[in-house]
Scaffold this active site. Structure first.
Site, PDB file in Angstrom:
ATOM      1  N   ASP A   1       0.948  -5.689 -12.100  1.00 46.83           N
ATOM      2  CA  ASP A   1       0.295  -4.369 -12.117  1.00 46.83           C
ATOM      3  C   ASP A   1      -0.643  -4.236 -13.326  1.00 46.83           C
ATOM      4  OD1 ASP A   1       0.650  -2.430 -10.127  1.00 46.83           O
ATOM      5  OD2 ASP A   1       2.716  -1.999 -10.750  1.00 46.83           O
TER       6      ASP A   1
ATOM      7  N   LYS B   1       2.889  -3.673   1.163  1.00 44.56           N
ATOM      8  CA  LYS B   1       2.895  -4.829   0.259  1.00 44.56           C
ATOM      9  C   LYS B   1       3.720  -5.965   0.874  1.00 44.56           C
ATOM     10  CE  LYS B   1       2.208  -1.809  -3.667  1.00 44.56           C
ATOM     11  NZ  LYS B   1       2.796  -0.923  -4.669  1.00 44.56           N
TER      12      LYS B   1
ATOM     13  N   GLN C   1       7.618   0.268  -8.440  1.00 42.27           N
ATOM     14  CA  GLN C   1       6.818   1.274  -7.741  1.00 42.27           C
ATOM     15  C   GLN C   1       6.924   2.621  -8.449  1.00 42.27           C
ATOM     16  OE1 GLN C   1       4.782   0.558  -5.144  1.00 42.27           O
ATOM     17  NE2 GLN C   1       4.065   2.660  -5.084  1.00 42.27           N
TER      18      GLN C   1
HETATM   19  N1  GUN Z   1       2.101   4.027  -7.415  1.00 40.50           N
HETATM   20  C1  GUN Z   1       0.848   4.376  -7.073  1.00 40.50           C
HETATM   21  N2  GUN Z   1      -0.022   3.405  -7.395  1.00 40.50           N
HETATM   22  C2  GUN Z   1       0.689   2.423  -7.966  1.00 40.50           C
HETATM   23  C3  GUN Z   1       0.337   1.142  -8.513  1.00 40.50           C
HETATM   24  O1  GUN Z   1      -0.823   0.722  -8.544  1.00 40.50           O
HETATM   25  N3  GUN Z   1       1.383   0.419  -9.005  1.00 40.50           N
HETATM   26  C4  GUN Z   1       2.642   0.871  -8.994  1.00 40.50           C
HETATM   27  N4  GUN Z   1       3.574   0.092  -9.512  1.00 40.50           N
HETATM   28  N5  GUN Z   1       2.993   2.036  -8.497  1.00 40.50           N
HETATM   29  C5  GUN Z   1       2.020   2.802  -7.988  1.00 40.50           C
END
Ligand code: GUN
Length: 291
Positions: A126, A59, A103
């Site tokens: 998200d 990211k 996360q």
């Molecule tokens: N962990 C696995 N996939 C995701 C996601 O799409 N967003 C977040 N915040 N954590 C994750």
């Protein structure tokens, strides 16, 4: 081994497609820059889960490449609920931060819901806050969760008709299963959600014109469970003997389907691209460029 005359599915290439998404974002980022706005994503990473660290790094890298600002806040896995909520409150109040992502998974002592619900819905890139979940369910989406949004973009990229199609989603998570079902339903598909307690799973998957698999079980869906000529979207990312594989057994399923997403190089790349898109969208909204 199959012989050369055997039909084999075409790939829905996440690499090419995510590139076209991020290319399109570049001009929006430039436009924002001309108005003195730099989209900024804040990522909170609690603990040292290796997979999460890898995702967060990707990211960060993509933010940098696209000219977005990013702030990764690495926190100890024994952080208190209060301290984490204080970090989120700080970011909620920061006018220069447009997107906030916690996360997942979080350490066991933290209530995932309580933490996610404390993120401002206006910065919830998200799309996990109940306000955004509700907007999606009511047909007026604001932030659409990144993986489902990426899947819809993949289906559209191959001209896959959705209206009236039988779609089967395997997995009922808040991150993928439920929101992708909503998005498919909003496009007038007939949607079935299967999960770990579903009996005779193959009876459902074999009927699917579009099959989306997000269960986290390596190679669980085999070719005999796939409808000939269908579109198969594999959301799984599993490490088996040091190698990445999906929830779909690619080898057998790709002989039956007409289109299939690979792992790696499929949905995962779209997820990060969509996170960038949601962050840019958030910045545009805060700058009054879109509503
Ligand atoms: N962990 C696995 N996939 C995701 C996601 O799409 N967003 C977040 N915040 N954590 C994750």
């Amino acid at each position: 081994m199959g012989d050369a005359s055997e039909l084999s599915a075409a790939l829905i290439d996440g690499k090419i497609l995510s590139r076209s998404v991020t290319d399109a974002l570049s001009s929006r980022v430039r436009f924002l820059a001309e108005h003195g706005v730099c989209p900024k994503l804040a990522v909170l990473l609690v603990g040292d889960d290796p997979a999460s660290q890898t995702y967060v790094r990707s990211k960060e890298r993509l933010c940098k490449k696209l000219g977005l600002a990013s702030e990764v806040i690495r926190l100890s896995d024994d952080i208190s609920k209060g301290a984490l909520l204080a970090e989120i409150a700080r970011l909620n109040a920061d006018p220069l931060t447009h997107g906030i992502l916690v996360q997942l998974p979080l350490p066991k002592h933290l209530d995932e819901r309580e933490i996610l619900f404390s993120i401002s819905p206006d910065k919830d890139v998200d799309g996990f806050h109940p306000a955004n979940v509700g907007l999606l369910a009511s047909g007026a989406p604001r932030f659409v969760p990144c993986t489902p949004k990426g899947i819809m973009s993949m289906l559209d990229s191959i001209g896959c008709e959705i209206e009236g199609k039988r779609c089967v989603v395997v997995g009922r998570s808040n991150i993928v299963g439920k929101p992708i079902a909503q998005l498919l339903l909003a496009r007038s598909a007939t949607v079935t959600i299967c999960h770990s307690r579903t009996r005779s799973l193959a009876d459902f998957t074999r009927e699917a014109d579009i099959l989306v698999v997000a269960v986290g079980r390596p190679r669980m869906i085999t070719g005999d469970m796939v409808k000939p000529g269908s579109v198969v979207v594999d959301v799984g990312v599993n490490r088996v003997d040091g190698k990445l594989c999906g929830d779909v057994d690619f080898e057998s399923a790709s002989r039956v389907a007409s289109w299939i997403t690979p792992v790696p190089g499929g949905v995962g790349l779209m997820t990060v691209a969509m996170l960038m898109e949601n962050t840019v969208e958030s910045a545009e909204r805060s700058a009054g460029i879109i509503i």
